[in-house]
Write a protein that holds these residues in place. Structure first.
Motif, PDB file in Angstrom:
ATOM      1  N   SER A 399      17.488 -25.043 -92.903  1.00 28.08           N
ATOM      2  CA  SER A 399      17.469 -23.337 -92.126  1.00 28.08           C
ATOM      3  C   SER A 399      17.193 -22.635 -93.304  1.00 28.08           C
ATOM      4  CB  SER A 399      18.282 -22.964 -91.198  1.00 28.08           C
ATOM      5  OG  SER A 399      19.929 -22.886 -92.113  1.00 28.08           O
ATOM      6  N   THR A 400      16.804 -21.121 -92.897  1.00 30.20           N
ATOM      7  CA  THR A 400      16.975 -20.781 -94.042  1.00 30.20           C
ATOM      8  C   THR A 400      18.062 -19.487 -93.987  1.00 30.20           C
ATOM      9  OG1 THR A 400      15.367 -18.761 -92.417  1.00 30.20           O
ATOM     10  CG2 THR A 400      14.383 -20.093 -93.991  1.00 30.20           C
ATOM     11  N   PHE A 667      12.484 -29.235 -82.854  1.00 29.33           N
ATOM     12  CA  PHE A 667      12.368 -30.184 -83.130  1.00 29.33           C
ATOM     13  C   PHE A 667      10.959 -30.263 -84.295  1.00 29.33           C
ATOM     14  CE2 PHE A 667      16.922 -30.745 -82.090  1.00 29.33           C
ATOM     15  CZ  PHE A 667      17.789 -30.248 -83.497  1.00 29.33           C
ATOM     16  N   TYR A 668      10.469 -30.072 -84.699  1.00 26.62           N
ATOM     17  CA  TYR A 668       8.982 -30.679 -85.043  1.00 26.62           C
ATOM     18  C   TYR A 668       8.301 -31.696 -85.597  1.00 26.62           C
ATOM     19  CZ  TYR A 668       7.197 -26.440 -82.598  1.00 26.62           C
ATOM     20  OH  TYR A 668       6.880 -24.806 -81.791  1.00 26.62           O
ATOM     21  N   VAL A 669       9.331 -32.024 -86.806  1.00 22.90           N
ATOM     22  CA  VAL A 669       9.128 -33.726 -87.500  1.00 22.90           C
ATOM     23  C   VAL A 669      10.539 -34.748 -87.064  1.00 22.90           C
ATOM     24  CG1 VAL A 669       8.151 -31.912 -89.291  1.00 22.90           C
ATOM     25  CG2 VAL A 669      10.826 -32.824 -89.870  1.00 22.90           C
ATOM     26  N   ASN A 683      14.659 -30.763 -93.063  1.00 22.14           N
ATOM     27  CA  ASN A 683      13.021 -30.538 -92.875  1.00 22.14           C
ATOM     28  C   ASN A 683      12.553 -30.329 -91.890  1.00 22.14           C
ATOM     29  OD1 ASN A 683      12.972 -32.271 -94.928  1.00 22.14           O
ATOM     30  ND2 ASN A 683      12.024 -33.843 -94.244  1.00 22.14           N
ATOM     31  N   GLU A 684      13.363 -29.464 -90.664  1.00 15.32           N
ATOM     32  CA  GLU A 684      12.797 -28.250 -90.211  1.00 15.32           C
ATOM     33  C   GLU A 684      12.916 -27.609 -90.031  1.00 15.32           C
ATOM     34  OE1 GLU A 684      11.674 -28.497 -87.204  1.00 15.32           O
ATOM     35  OE2 GLU A 684      12.294 -31.632 -86.782  1.00 15.32           O
ATOM     36  N   TYR A 690       7.362 -22.395 -91.515  1.00 15.52           N
ATOM     37  CA  TYR A 690       6.344 -24.333 -90.942  1.00 15.52           C
ATOM     38  C   TYR A 690       7.933 -24.840 -91.250  1.00 15.52           C
ATOM     39  CZ  TYR A 690       2.032 -21.796 -92.463  1.00 15.52           C
ATOM     40  OH  TYR A 690       1.495 -21.177 -92.295  1.00 15.52           O
ATOM     41  N   ALA A 691       7.907 -25.899 -90.069  1.00 14.84           N
ATOM     42  CA  ALA A 691       8.782 -27.447 -90.866  1.00 14.84           C
ATOM     43  C   ALA A 691       7.979 -27.903 -92.111  1.00 14.84           C
ATOM     44  CB  ALA A 691       8.460 -28.301 -89.755  1.00 14.84           C
ATOM     45  N   VAL A 692       8.274 -29.278 -92.570  1.00 16.81           N
ATOM     46  CA  VAL A 692       7.597 -29.860 -93.615  1.00 16.81           C
ATOM     47  C   VAL A 692       7.998 -31.640 -92.628  1.00 16.81           C
ATOM     48  CG1 VAL A 692       9.295 -30.143 -95.314  1.00 16.81           C
ATOM     49  CG2 VAL A 692       7.018 -30.367 -96.004  1.00 16.81           C
TER      50      VAL A 692
END
Length: 832
Positions: A399-400, A667-669, A683-684, A690-692
């Protein structure tokens, strides 16, 4: 006239050629459409034609296949020369299929006349046709064998040379320290990983044998442990004892000559921690002695009560065990819940006078975004006469809203805070007041720092602010200090100098390893130098007084197009002394066969790749070297007598694909591999646009798409800044589908050791061996099979029996998939 119907064998061969040809044809069309080689398309067409000829029992099938085999051989040599493994990937299927087509039952089926009976004339004609049809293909296969034998005799990836035997000693290897000791992670605060011991030499090293073998009993405990649960410890040796830590945070003292356990301390870390890594690379040691001034800075309590969060209070409220009333010397242990514990090396009891009576420092003091487990020191702390200096790891790519990467110095005797350097507020190093917090999400230092007390500086290798692959929102200070070596003043914590190894890092090229401090003779002058190994393959040699390059560093152009909304640096710093690999090409693609090599070529063409520093993209970018690094936390070993370094460069390409985020919850990745329990969603990048997706660049069979070698050992002349020798290193015995000891050159993780006897040791390769090398030439002199992966840095010491010991920790590495173990093994020459 021939039979119109082929037999079962000929039908099988026709089907095989048709299937292989169709696969190559379809893939070849795709590759050609992407602008790649037409070879696969043409080969597929020819194999389909051959399958038709076989089905029709036409002897011309073998002639056509001979032409194909010859064309494949010529194309292969044209693309890769006499380089065996790339040749093998291109020739193996063609060669094996050629042998099947030459089999007697194939050729006779093609040459026997219809109604051939048994009359002598018919038999003679059949025999003549049999011999005539076989000759072209047999000849091509013989030539292929000859080319392969020639490739076995060449070493296109080897550099041969010899390092000087000895220079004048510019840098006293041990100072006042006993030569047989190993009291710090890199043996001294200079991080050289060099011991002056010379009992073991190139002439006798083959006599090494196991002297003792100890089991810690600490192994991975199921799904609750992160994938990267690793036994990476390098033991300390003080007096007649070894001291080490385990992945689950136990501290153990062993008898140095027998390996018998003397005491064990359990740090009792908090449960349900948000851990990305579970490891301990080593302990730190303070030998006592008269107190030195700490700089007079304002200090603050570091007791167990933390006003910022109840979770942090819980992390440090754990029972700490028996207490020692007096600790003349101390061991410092970093824990996974964010503490530094001081132990008495005599009995393993907690030092009562440290940490305001608690025996520990709470690293969550004044931290923002408290999530126990998301910050702790994975590496041993720096110890000086008056201070311990602590960095820590911050979760990557979760996260940021992470905690701070602040660097702090505590009084070595009391544990009171002396200064803090926060890269988000770099000019104010006095301890914070009550209620204040450090800068969130700032660059951290998870690796090992080095120290030069005579110059009054600690040298800190820095990472970057999360997320690694998106930098549009980084502040000015984050841009300045990310992926840099920062020299801090020991007395005040203020920045003395900074050298950035990557500008606007988007590749996770954080500075991974401990700087090595050594005095070098460069250009006729003695230079107090700092040698920094990096993930991108540079060895920067700097004047450690000023941070200025002692060997030339030039700014070279880098790819210029970034993902929309971000930016890139148009240049990047490149050292004269560089292990930067050649740029990948389509011909660099590899695989076990033509088919998976074709798949790798297609993927290579689909990805964005413009050489080193290709930015991440939504299309998917090929990152080479990948974030595994040419060098990682193991770093290098420096021989101050030879003015040389023993290095272990590794080469693996990775794919970095940005995935647009529409919200901060989805959860994209992770997909179906969501983290178990409290483990982080790597990596979320929650909070970022962007996720990676990050993964190694592998073929469908799970082997690297780039051709081997993937790992080397190399010797470097630090005076002249040149690679003197370089050899591929290690086998695929423990990492391939077939457990065969092919010496292909494999990556290593874990550092090397160099000794005054001219022998270097390495155990970190992904095959389970510890090996010894001649420091002068790189020749492998000895190896011993390990019971598990040896992803740690070996150390050496002199035992009470007068023998020099080499100690290796073999515990495996979760991310690399090496075998898990709990082994500590000591080797020595036979007693006289």
């Amino acid at each position: 006239m021939q039979h119109t119907r082929p037999g079962p064998w000929l039908i099988a061969m026709a089907v095989l050629c048709f299937g292989l040809g169709l696969a190559l044809l379809i893939g070849g069309v795709w590759l050609a459409a992407l602008g790649g080689s037409w070879f696969y398309l043409c080969t597929g067409m020819v194999l389909v034609a051959i399958s038709v000829l076989l089905y029709r029992r036409k002897a011309s099938a073998l002639w056509l296949y001979a032409a194909l085999a010859l064309a494949t051989l010529a194309w292969s040599v044209w693309e890769v020369g006499l380089d065996w493994w790339p040749l093998a990937a291109r020739l193996d299927l063609v060669f094996v299929l050629g042998l099947l087509l030459l089999a007697p039952w194939t050729v006779r089926s093609l040459t026997r006349e219809h109604g051939g009976g048994s009359d002598e004339t018919t038999q003679q004609r059949n025999q003549a046709a049999y011999r005539r049809v076989r000759i072209p293909l047999a000849s091509v296969l013989v030539v292929t064998i000859g080319v392969c034998i020639a490739s076995w005799l060449t070493q296109p990836h080897t550099i041969e040379g010899r390092l000087p035997d000895r220079h004048a000693v510019l840098d006293a290897p041990g100072g006042s320290m006993t030569a047989g000791e190993w009291p710090a992670y890199g043996r001294t605060g200079k991080g050289q990983r060099f011991s002056p011991l010379a009992q073991i030499t190139p002439d006798n090293v083959r006599g090494l044998d196991i002297a003792w073998h100890y089991h810690t009993g600490d192994v991975k405990r199921g799904k609750s442990d992160p994938e990267e649960t690793t036994f990476e410890a390098t033991p300390l040796k003080i007096g007649e004892r070894l001291f080490l830590c385990t992945p689950h945070q136990s501290v153990i003292a062993l008898d140095a000559s027998s390996g018998d356990e003397i005491w064990r301390y359990d740090t009792q870390v908090a449960k349900d921690l948000t851990l990305q890594h579970l490891t301990c690379r080593g302990l730190s040691y303070f030998g006592g002695g008269p107190a030195a001034p700490s700089g007079g800075a304002e200090t603050m309590s570091s007791g167990t009560d933390v006003p910022t969060a109840s979770a942090a209070r819980h992390a440090t409220a754990a029972r700490i065990g028996p207490v020692s009333d007096r600790c003349d010397a101390m061991l410092f242990m970093p824990t996974a819940d964010g503490r530094i514990i001081a132990l008495n090396p005599d009995d393993g009891k907690v030092c009562k006078d440290f940490g305001g009576g608690t025996g520990q420092i709470n690293l969550w003091e004044h931290m923002p975004n408290v999530k126990p487990g998301s910050y702790y020191s994975t590496s041993p702390v720096v110890v000086t006469r008056s201070l311990i200096i602590v960095g820590g790891t911050v979760l990557d790519n979760v996260s940021t809203h992470e905690t701070s990467g602040v660097i702090r110095a505590f009084d070595v005797r009391t544990g009171e805070l002396v200064w803090n350097w926060d890269s988000g507020n770099p000019d104010s190093t006095r301890p914070l007041g009550e209620g204040a917090t450090y800068t969130a999400n700032s660059p951290n230092s998870w690796s090992i720092s080095s120290v030069d007390e005579s110059l009054g500086m600690v040298y800190v290798p820095m990472g970057n602010a999360p997320p690694d692959q998106w930098g549009a929102d980084r502040s000015e200070s984050e841009e300045k200090y990310s992926s840099s070596v920062v020299a801090l003043d020991l007395e005040t914590g203020r920045v003395r100098w900074v050298f950035q190894t990557v500008h606007h890092d988007l590749w996770d090229y954080d500075v991974p390893s401990q700087p090595s401090l050594v005095d070098l003779k460069i250009g006729g002058k003695t230079v107090p130098a700092l040698v920094q190994a990096t993930k991108q393959g540079e060895l920067y040699v700097l004047d450690r007084r000023t941070g200025k390059p002692a060997l030339p560093v030039t700014e070279q152009p880098a790819p210029s197009r970034s993902q929309q909304g971000d930016h890139v640096s148009l240049t990047q710093p490149v050292s004269k002394l560089s292990f930067n690999p050649p740029k990948l090409t389509e011909a660099s693609m590899w695989g076990a066969t033509l088919l998976d090599q074709l798949a790798c070529r297609i993927e290579f063409k689909r990805l964005r790749y413009e050489g080193r520093y290709t930015p991440p993209s939504t299309r998917g970018s090929l990152i080479y070297p990948g974030n595994f690094g040419v060098f990682n936390w193991g770093g290098i070993a420096v021989d101050p007598q030879r003015q040389a370094a023993f290095t272990t460069p590794a080469y693996l390409a990775f794919v970095s694909r940005l995935v647009p985020r529409k919200d901060d919850k989805t959860f994209y990745v992770q997909g179906n591999k969501r983290p178990f329990g409290s483990l982080p969603a790597l990596n979320e990048n929650f909070g970022a646009p962007y996720a990676v997706q990050l993964y190694p660049f592998l073929s469908p069979l799970g082997i690297p798409c780039q051709a081997p070698p993937w790992g080397y050992v190399a010797g470097v002349d630090l005076n002249e800044g040149r690679i003197v020798w370089m050899h591929k290193n290690g086998t695929v015995r423990d990492s391939s589908m077939l457990p065969l000891p092919f010496r292909m050159g494999v990556p290593s993780l874990g550092g090397p050791l160099v000794t005054g006897g001219g022998v270097a040791f390495l155990s970190g390769t992904i095959d389970n061996y510890v090996r010894a090398y001649d420091m002068a030439t790189g020749e492998q002199l000895w190896e011993s099979r390990l019971p598990a992966g040896g992803q740690a840095t070996p150390m050496t010491y002199m035992g009470s029996d007068g023998r020099q010991y080499i100690v290796v920790v073999a515990g495996g590495h979760g991310s690399l998939g090496t075998k898990v173990g709990d082994d500590v093994i000591a080797y020595a020459l036979p007693p006289d």
